[in-house]
Design a protein around this motif. Structure first.
Motif, short mmCIF file in Angstrom:
data_model
loop_
_atom_site.label_atom_id
_atom_site.label_comp_id
_atom_site.label_asym_id
_atom_site.label_seq_id
_atom_site.Cartn_x
_atom_site.Cartn_y
_atom_site.Cartn_z
N GLU A 1 0.83 -1.20 0.00
CA GLU A 1 0.00 0.00 0.00
C GLU A 1 0.87 1.26 0.00
OE1 GLU A 1 -3.13 0.31 -0.43
OE2 GLU A 1 -3.66 -1.83 -0.37
N VAL A 2 2.00 1.21 0.67
CA VAL A 2 2.94 2.33 0.66
C VAL A 2 3.43 2.59 -0.76
CG1 VAL A 2 5.24 3.11 1.37
CG2 VAL A 2 3.67 2.14 3.05
N GLY A 3 3.71 1.51 -1.48
CA GLY A 3 4.14 1.64 -2.87
C GLY A 3 3.10 2.35 -3.71
N ILE A 4 1.83 1.97 -3.56
CA ILE A 4 0.74 2.62 -4.30
C ILE A 4 0.65 4.10 -3.92
CG2 ILE A 4 -1.77 2.69 -4.62
CD1 ILE A 4 -1.79 -0.34 -4.27
N PHE A 5 0.76 4.38 -2.63
CA PHE A 5 0.67 5.76 -2.15
C PHE A 5 1.79 6.62 -2.72
CE2 PHE A 5 2.01 8.95 1.00
CZ PHE A 5 0.87 9.74 1.02
N VAL A 6 3.01 6.08 -2.73
CA VAL A 6 4.16 6.85 -3.24
C VAL A 6 4.00 7.11 -4.73
CG1 VAL A 6 6.66 6.81 -3.61
CG2 VAL A 6 5.71 6.03 -1.44
N ILE A 7 3.51 6.12 -5.47
CA ILE A 7 3.28 6.32 -6.91
C ILE A 7 2.27 7.45 -7.14
CG2 ILE A 7 2.34 5.26 -9.00
CD1 ILE A 7 3.39 2.56 -7.94
N ARG A 8 1.21 7.45 -6.33
CA ARG A 8 0.22 8.52 -6.43
C ARG A 8 0.85 9.87 -6.05
NH1 ARG A 8 -5.46 8.54 -5.82
NH2 ARG A 8 -5.41 6.34 -5.19
N LEU A 9 1.63 9.86 -4.97
CA LEU A 9 2.25 11.09 -4.49
C LEU A 9 3.21 11.69 -5.52
CD1 LEU A 9 2.34 12.81 -1.85
CD2 LEU A 9 4.37 11.51 -1.21
N MET A 10 3.91 10.82 -6.24
CA MET A 10 4.86 11.27 -7.24
C MET A 10 4.17 11.67 -8.55
SD MET A 10 7.98 8.55 -6.69
CE MET A 10 8.95 9.25 -8.04
N GLY A 11 2.88 11.41 -8.63
CA GLY A 11 2.14 11.80 -9.84
C GLY A 11 2.43 10.93 -11.04
N ILE A 12 2.81 9.67 -10.80
CA ILE A 12 3.08 8.76 -11.91
C ILE A 12 1.76 8.10 -12.29
CG2 ILE A 12 4.47 6.80 -12.70
CD1 ILE A 12 6.38 7.37 -10.39
N GLU A 13 1.08 8.66 -13.26
CA GLU A 13 -0.28 8.23 -13.58
C GLU A 13 -0.39 7.56 -14.93
OE1 GLU A 13 -2.68 8.29 -11.46
OE2 GLU A 13 -1.54 9.35 -9.92
N LYS A 14 0.71 7.23 -15.54
CA LYS A 14 0.68 6.62 -16.86
C LYS A 14 -0.02 5.28 -16.79
CE LYS A 14 3.61 4.96 -20.63
NZ LYS A 14 4.99 4.79 -21.13
#
Length: 236
Positions: A221-234
């Motif tokens: 879940e931390v991984g998902i959160f960090v991806i969202r936080l970094m704005g990696i939405e591809k």
């Protein structure tokens, strides 16, 4: 496998090959250095055991000291090994600068966090559970070689599986998987984590499996959160 992926793998292996000689030499030198102090290292691993260790071959103690020294060298040189790995992967996938430094720092931090968690929490409980089957008629006679294998591999495995968020973020950044992919497949992640916990933990009881499975799912879940936080939405 498409042409781009094949090229990235070739570049990664080529970059890794350039540094593997020096990395291997460093590993050998540190292993030799730690071997001189290996008499102090084994008691650290034995701390949670509370039992004497025995050997059943002439070379048993020597090999155990070599294994402990090699494991210690891996542990100490993890920042160097991590740097070499990520520089090679960064060259292949176009990750550099602050992003690369972030991956190196996060990988080291999570590896050491996983090993410390295993040594202080999971390992003592696992050893206590397994030795709990002793009785007056059934006493443990533990081989030093097998004990060293068990402890070092178990600690190393915990360090490696704690890297999950790092590789989730990396895979999203280079376009292998998207955040939406990880979110959609939570149920499969839970299943995979449960299987992994059952295989890697030293005891089959639910509590010990939870000691590995719960932190691992939290890291997912931390991984998902960090991806969202970094704005990696591809989307992939």
């Amino acid at each position: 496998m498409n042409t781009e992926t094949r090229t990235q793998i070739i570049v990664f292996l080529s970059e890794l090959r350039r540094t593997i000689k020096y990395t291997g030499l460093s590993l050998i030198l540190v292993t030799v250095g730690l071997f001189l102090y290996s008499n102090s290292l084994i008691p650290l691993l034995q701390d949670h055991l509370g039992e004497k260790l025995y050997f059943f071959s002439v070379a048993g103690p020597f090999l155990a000291h070599v294994k402990v020294s090699f494991f210690g060298a891996l542990y100490i040189l993890m920042p160097l090994l991590t740097l070499v790995l990520w520089k090679s992967m960064g060259k292949a996938f176009g990750v550099e600068g602050k992003s690369l430094a972030g991956f190196v720092a996060a990988t080291c931090a999570l590896f050491y966090a996983g090993t410390v968690f295993c040594y202080l929490v999971t390992l003592p409980y696992g050893v206590q559970f397994l030795l709990g089957f002793q009785s007056e008629d059934l006493k443990a006679v533990i081989s030093i070689g097998k004990f060293v294998n068990f402890v070092t591999i178990f600690i190393l495995a915990f360090g490696l599986i704690f890297e999950l968020p790092v590789f989730m973020v990396f895979s999203a950044k280079v376009g292998l998987f998207s955040r939406q992919t990880f979110e959609r497949n939570r149920r499969f992640a839970v299943l995979g984590i449960a299987i992994l916990a059952a295989v890697l933990t030293p005891t089959p009881d639910v509590v010990n499996m939870a000691l590995m499975g719960c932190p691992l799912y939290l890291l997912y879940e931390v991984g998902i959160f960090v991806i969202r936080l970094m704005g990696i939405e591809k989307r992939v």
